[in-house]
Design a protein around this motif. Structure first.
Motif, mmCIF file in Angstrom:
data_model
loop_
_atom_site.group_PDB
_atom_site.id
_atom_site.type_symbol
_atom_site.label_atom_id
_atom_site.label_comp_id
_atom_site.label_asym_id
_atom_site.label_seq_id
_atom_site.Cartn_x
_atom_site.Cartn_y
_atom_site.Cartn_z
ATOM 1 N N UNK A 275 0.760 -1.097 0.063
ATOM 2 C CA UNK A 275 -0.133 0.113 -0.107
ATOM 3 C C UNK A 275 0.791 1.269 -0.032
ATOM 4 N N UNK A 276 0.311 2.227 -0.731
ATOM 5 C CA UNK A 276 1.106 3.573 -0.756
ATOM 6 C C UNK A 276 0.271 4.566 0.027
ATOM 7 N N UNK A 277 0.622 5.046 0.945
ATOM 8 C CA UNK A 277 -0.277 6.083 1.734
ATOM 9 C C UNK A 277 0.282 7.241 1.586
ATOM 10 N N UNK A 278 -0.384 8.416 0.949
ATOM 11 C CA UNK A 278 -0.236 9.620 0.713
ATOM 12 C C UNK A 278 -0.871 10.737 1.711
ATOM 13 N N UNK A 279 -0.366 11.316 2.390
ATOM 14 C CA UNK A 279 -0.619 12.496 3.400
ATOM 15 C C UNK A 279 -0.389 13.644 2.623
ATOM 16 N N UNK A 280 -1.477 14.506 2.234
ATOM 17 C CA UNK A 280 -1.352 15.634 1.453
ATOM 18 C C UNK A 280 -1.892 16.877 2.230
ATOM 19 N N UNK A 281 -1.617 18.128 1.828
ATOM 20 C CA UNK A 281 -2.513 19.248 2.399
ATOM 21 C C UNK A 281 -3.770 19.095 2.028
ATOM 22 N N UNK A 282 -4.656 19.507 2.669
ATOM 23 C CA UNK A 282 -6.139 19.267 2.317
ATOM 24 C C UNK A 282 -6.569 20.432 1.406
ATOM 25 N N UNK A 283 -7.349 19.821 0.441
ATOM 26 C CA UNK A 283 -7.630 20.740 -0.747
ATOM 27 C C UNK A 283 -8.967 20.111 -1.581
ATOM 28 N N UNK A 284 -9.896 20.857 -2.029
ATOM 29 C CA UNK A 284 -10.673 20.455 -2.777
ATOM 30 C C UNK A 284 -10.280 20.533 -4.324
ATOM 31 N N UNK A 285 -10.691 20.613 -5.443
ATOM 32 C CA UNK A 285 -10.453 20.273 -6.580
ATOM 33 C C UNK A 285 -10.459 21.683 -7.413
ATOM 34 N N UNK A 286 -10.857 22.746 -6.904
ATOM 35 C CA UNK A 286 -10.946 23.875 -7.890
ATOM 36 C C UNK A 286 -10.493 25.083 -6.907
ATOM 37 N N UNK A 287 -10.251 26.138 -7.442
ATOM 38 C CA UNK A 287 -9.835 27.361 -6.703
ATOM 39 C C UNK A 287 -11.156 27.938 -5.888
ATOM 40 N N UNK A 288 -12.211 28.252 -6.497
ATOM 41 C CA UNK A 288 -13.249 28.527 -5.522
ATOM 42 C C UNK A 288 -13.466 27.920 -4.433
ATOM 43 N N UNK A 289 -13.195 26.512 -4.499
ATOM 44 C CA UNK A 289 -13.394 25.682 -3.269
ATOM 45 C C UNK A 289 -12.626 25.774 -2.301
ATOM 46 N N UNK A 290 -11.305 26.413 -2.424
ATOM 47 C CA UNK A 290 -10.284 26.524 -1.676
ATOM 48 C C UNK A 290 -10.012 27.812 -0.946
ATOM 49 N N UNK A 291 -11.104 28.804 -1.301
ATOM 50 C CA UNK A 291 -10.901 30.076 -0.852
ATOM 51 C C UNK A 291 -11.457 30.100 0.415
ATOM 52 N N UNK A 292 -10.527 29.893 1.549
ATOM 53 C CA UNK A 292 -10.857 29.531 3.167
ATOM 54 C C UNK A 292 -9.566 29.774 3.669
ATOM 55 N N UNK A 293 -9.733 30.008 4.950
ATOM 56 C CA UNK A 293 -8.493 30.307 5.905
ATOM 57 C C UNK A 293 -7.185 29.114 5.602
ATOM 58 N N UNK A 294 -7.482 27.857 5.504
ATOM 59 C CA UNK A 294 -6.790 26.982 5.381
ATOM 60 C C UNK A 294 -6.150 27.060 3.876
#
Length: 356
Positions: A275-294
């Motif tokens: 198994x490969x485990x990827x831990x990545x910064x939280x993000x949705x798939x588009x810029x408008x969805x990521x316009x928040x403090x995180x």
């Protein structure tokens, strides 16, 4: 052709200036938060309860005039409360968890070292951006490595063993029985050491191309008394070993110049049922969805840390810290993985599972 200059809307101008003043105050106070950490002020406030500046000076042996100004700045920032009737300053339990208690799962003060390093490197990064060049992770001020360790450690401690790993198919049972694990881009080895402590029957190997980080990882593992973790200088496309049961990437795949090549190499190093485990910064798939403090924090970090690191390496894909699950799934598929899914998430991370 003459471009017509629009007159600014006064209300929006005032809002803009207000936001900048708030941001400038936050940027200045970040240094004061770290000064408070270095001088033990947050810890002293947590232990003492409501206190005057004179009492804090007596407790810490520091000059009262400095402390009065520092305390006032923290009240203005909302990190302390002030009671004018008895001239006392109070650190709430909630703020103590974030600023004073290093073993708290939400301790964030140490992460300001990461931001401090960016200011130190600003002029050099600016020149690389001007010239279209990358800026290697190894080139940053050493404070970045301290900040990265301290920013990610609380979340890994709170989630890795008890929350994230159980969401992966059959991985915990393998680790308990005795598995072979590679932790790629391990940095100071916080994740590597946590895995080794939780699963003493397993062999955990940490790899990072930055020799200074590997040296620090060995020190930290020795301090924790861990004897089933080893650390070696190696990149994501030349680390040694084969038939790994688990290969992990903690908040690092997006920093790599060739994440497809890295995962393709990992696929070749996995056991058939690995198994490969990827831990990545939280993000949705588009810029408008990521316009928040995180998202705001991660886009900023990606501009000066993650993307320059990738652009400094062969292929220079520039995946970025806000790639999102869909883009990461495409990377895994291109690398030859047949199964890819989101295992779980936190406000700061996506935890993804890839299998051959």
């Amino acid at each position: 052709m003459t471009t017509e200059i629009q007159e600014p809307d006064q209300a929006r101008l005032e809002q803009t200036l207000g936001q900048l003043v708030v941001d400038m105050g936050a940027a200045m106070n970040g240094a004061l938060v770290l000064i408070g950490v270095d001088l033990g002020l947050w810890r002293a406030l947590d232990e003492s309860g409501p206190t005057t500046s004179e009492q804090l000076a007596a407790r810490t042996g520091l000059r009262e005039r400095y402390l009065r100004e520092w305390l006032s700045a923290q009240v203005a920032s909302g990190y302390l409360t002030y009671e004018p009737d008895n001239d006392t300053f109070t650190l709430s339990p909630e703020h103590a968890m974030a600023l004073a208690r290093e073993d708290s799962p939400v301790y964030l003060a140490g992460g300001l070292h990461l931001i401090s390093s960016v200011y130190k490197d600003r002029l050099r990064i600016t020149e690389r951006i001007r010239n279209g060049e990358g800026f290697g992770w190894h080139e940053h001020d050493p404070e970045l490595f301290v900040g990265t360790e301290q920013f990610f450690r609380p979340g890994y401690r709170a989630n890795l063993v008890d929350v994230w790993l159980p969401t992966l198919d059959g991985v915990v049972d393998k680790l308990r029985a005795g598995a072979t694990v590679a932790d790629i881009g391990c940095g100071h080895g916080v994740s590597t050491t946590l895995l080794a402590q939780a699963f003493p029957q397993s062999t955990i190997r940490g790899f990072d191309y930055h020799d200074g980080s590997i040296a620090r990882a060995r020190e930290l593992a020795a301090e924790e008394g861990v004897d089933n973790a080893t650390f070696e200088v190696a990149s994501a496309v030349d680390f040694p070993g084969s038939d790994y049961d688990l290969i992990c990437y903690f908040d690092c795949l997006h920093d790599m110049g060739d994440p497809v090549g890295a995962l393709r190499y990992a696929r070749g190093a996995l056991a058939d049922d690995g198994t490969v485990m990827l831990v990545e910064p939280f993000a949705r798939d588009s810029l408008p969805e990521n316009l928040n403090p995180v998202g705001r924090m991660y886009y900023a970090a990606s501009t000066v840390l993650c993307t320059p690191s990738s652009l400094d390496q062969p292929v220079a894909l520039g995946l970025g810290a806000q790639a999102g699950e869909r883009r990461l799934a495409d990377v895994a598929a291109e690398a030859g993985f047949g199964t890819f899914r989101r295992a779980t998430e936190t406000p700061f991370n996506l935890v993804l599972e890839a299998r051959p």
